[in-house]
Design an enzyme around this catalytic site. Structure first.
Site, PDB file in Angstrom:
ATOM      1  N   SER A  45       0.815  -1.213   0.000  1.00 52.20           N
ATOM      2  CA  SER A  45       0.000   0.000   0.000  1.00 52.20           C
ATOM      3  C   SER A  45       0.850   1.264   0.000  1.00 52.20           C
ATOM      4  O   SER A  45       0.544   2.235  -0.683  1.00 52.20           O
ATOM      5  CB  SER A  45      -0.915  -0.012   1.233  1.00 52.20           C
ATOM      6  OG  SER A  45      -1.635   1.177   1.336  1.00 52.20           O
ATOM      7  N   GLU A  46       1.918   1.259   0.774  1.00 54.31           N
ATOM      8  CA  GLU A  46       2.748   2.452   0.927  1.00 54.31           C
ATOM      9  C   GLU A  46       3.649   2.724  -0.271  1.00 54.31           C
ATOM     10  O   GLU A  46       3.847   3.872  -0.651  1.00 54.31           O
ATOM     11  CB  GLU A  46       3.621   2.337   2.190  1.00 54.31           C
ATOM     12  CG  GLU A  46       2.863   2.370   3.490  1.00 54.31           C
ATOM     13  CD  GLU A  46       2.361   3.744   3.855  1.00 54.31           C
ATOM     14  OE1 GLU A  46       2.824   4.745   3.272  1.00 54.31           O
ATOM     15  OE2 GLU A  46       1.478   3.827   4.730  1.00 54.31           O
ATOM     16  N   SER A  47       4.246   1.657  -0.843  1.00 50.10           N
ATOM     17  CA  SER A  47       5.334   1.881  -1.799  1.00 50.10           C
ATOM     18  C   SER A  47       5.351   0.952  -3.002  1.00 50.10           C
ATOM     19  O   SER A  47       6.305   0.996  -3.776  1.00 50.10           O
ATOM     20  CB  SER A  47       6.673   1.716  -1.073  1.00 50.10           C
ATOM     21  OG  SER A  47       6.887   0.358  -0.733  1.00 50.10           O
TER      22      SER A  47
END
Length: 109
Positions: A45-47
């Site tokens: 989700s983040e990266s």
């Protein structure tokens, strides 16, 4: 196989390659499969499981700061400000985009 690390979103195949490296790193250190899976979900989700990505794909952290009033996140879990990770990486001799260095940072925190 080295980490795929670049300032762009990774493809599914590239994410899977990096996920295998991350899994191997943490599993060999005694982390449970569930803990690793949860962390990989966050990283996706983040990266896109990418140790070389900047928040909003910025190429200039200072310009990002000027426009947003804060420094961008960076790396696998988008450390914010990015210097939380990069200062440590510099002190340990890791390239900022080194996935193994980022795994070590996670493990030591």
């Amino acid at each position: 196989m080295p980490f795929i690390s670049k300032n762009t979103y990774l493809s599914q195949s590239e994410q899977e390659d990096n996920a295998l490296l991350i899994f191997g790193y943490f599993y060999s250190r005694g982390w449970s499969v569930n803990a690793i899976a949860g962390m990989l979900g966050n990283m996706e989700s983040e990266s896109t499981i990418n140790p070389g990505i900047w928040e909003s794909l910025t190429t200039d952290p200072e310009a990002y700061y000027s426009a947003n009033g804060r420094y961008p996140g960076f790396g696998l879990v988008q450390w914010t400000p990015y210097t939380n990770y990069t200062n440590w990486a510099d002190s340990k001799g890791y390239s900022w985009t080194d996935g193994t260095g980022q795994c070590e940072w996670i493990e030591t925190q």
